[in-house]
Write a protein that holds these residues in place. Structure first.
Motif, PDB file in Angstrom:
ATOM      1  N   LEU A 198     -46.363  -7.085  53.033  1.00 37.97           N
ATOM      2  CA  LEU A 198     -47.716  -7.131  53.582  1.00 37.97           C
ATOM      3  C   LEU A 198     -48.790  -6.882  52.520  1.00 37.97           C
ATOM      4  N   GLN A 199     -48.439  -6.109  51.494  1.00 37.50           N
ATOM      5  CA  GLN A 199     -49.393  -5.755  50.439  1.00 37.50           C
ATOM      6  C   GLN A 199     -48.736  -5.975  49.071  1.00 37.50           C
ATOM      7  N   PRO A 200     -48.580  -7.219  48.657  1.00 36.77           N
ATOM      8  CA  PRO A 200     -47.831  -7.492  47.427  1.00 36.77           C
ATOM      9  C   PRO A 200     -48.511  -7.014  46.150  1.00 36.77           C
ATOM     10  N   ASP A 201     -49.814  -6.826  46.164  1.00 40.22           N
ATOM     11  CA  ASP A 201     -50.533  -6.535  44.920  1.00 40.22           C
ATOM     12  C   ASP A 201     -51.157  -5.144  44.866  1.00 40.22           C
ATOM     13  N   THR A 202     -50.963  -4.325  45.895  1.00 40.96           N
ATOM     14  CA  THR A 202     -51.606  -3.020  45.930  1.00 40.96           C
ATOM     15  C   THR A 202     -51.016  -2.089  44.886  1.00 40.96           C
TER      16      THR A 202
END
Length: 263
Positions: A198-202
């Motif tokens: 859901l948050q690949p780059d956080t």
């Protein structure tokens, strides 16, 4: 919708004294998987066996004030599985699995607390033994069931999962062997890190644990150690994620993921 929360309590008595139950009433999770309960059955009975009207199922450690996991749930499971290895790690209270089986689906919600190796070489070797046992267990489970494993894995998988990755490459929690285990699980093992889906780059916003030393929390010098690890079909139902940092119940933050699912 099915809201699933995972939280390392760092002691159930401590976490509940800091407002955990009031937050759970507001959050309205369907299940909360807890780790590091640090209590025995006698400590929980009549006090913490229900939180926010959710009854519980626990796996306590034999050693007092150590480890222990549990799941609070609004739904009645069809079966409860306590422990996974019939030996060393079951004595440490590290695994409880609730099964919700229907004619259409076999689903497990699991709370597990992976060992930390930070106290010394002996515990690091125990951690490696745990990983060696957990991988085939999850693979066998995956062949017959859908599951979501909620866990303090005590591993930051990628560089984005901790603030000071360069200086921690020889420290437990970010060792190459540990990270390789996570890579294997999420590639050839076919298990999905749902938060990262859901948050690949956080980066800085993803941390779930902070040391109590050196103002780590205030400076957000953290690690992402807490995961939802799911079979692909379950991960495909994930809609949204949150890491709650409004109050500090523990040295970990609750990780909540909402799934498009009804039990």
């Amino acid at each position: 919708m099915f809201k699933l929360t995972s939280l390392n309590l760092n002691g159930i008595r401590s976490a509940t004294s800091k407002g955990l139950e009031a937050w759970l009433r507001q959050e309205k999770s369907d299940c909360i998987c807890v780790q590091e309960v640090k209590a025995q059955a006698s400590d929980v009975s009549g006090k913490f066996d229900s939180l926010a009207e959710m009854p519980s199922h626990f796996h306590f450690a034999e050693k007092k004030g150590y480890s222990g996991v549990g799941i609070y749930t609004r739904h009645v499971p069809s079966d409860v599985v306590v422990g996974f290895d019939d030996g060393e790690f079951d004595a440490e209270g590290r695994y409880v699995e609730l099964r919700f089986d229907t004619l259409a689906r076999k689903l497990s919600i699991i709370s597990s607390y992976f060992p930390s190796g930070s106290s010394g070489p002996e515990r690091q070797e125990a951690k490696f033994r745990f990983l060696d046992k957990m991988y085939p267990h999850l693979m066998a489970l995956k062949r017959g069931r859908e599951f979501v494993l909620c866990s303090d894995v005590n591993i930051a998988h990628q560089q984005a999962d901790l603030k000071n990755w360069r200086s921690n490459q020889k420290n437990s929690g970010f060792l190459p062997q540990e990270r390789d285990w996570m890579t294997r699980l999420t590639t050839e093992g076919g298990v999905v890190d749902v938060y990262r889906q859901l948050q690949p780059d956080t980066t800085d916003a993803c941390y779930t644990w902070w040391s109590n030393r050196g103002q780590a929390y205030a400076k957000n010098v953290g690690w992402r150690l807490d995961y939802h690890l799911a079979t692909p079909a379950m991960a495909a139902q994930a809609l949204s994620e949150s890491i709650y940092k409004g109050e500090k119940f523990s040295d970990h933050a609750p990780v909540t993921i909402t799934y498009d699912l009804s039990l």
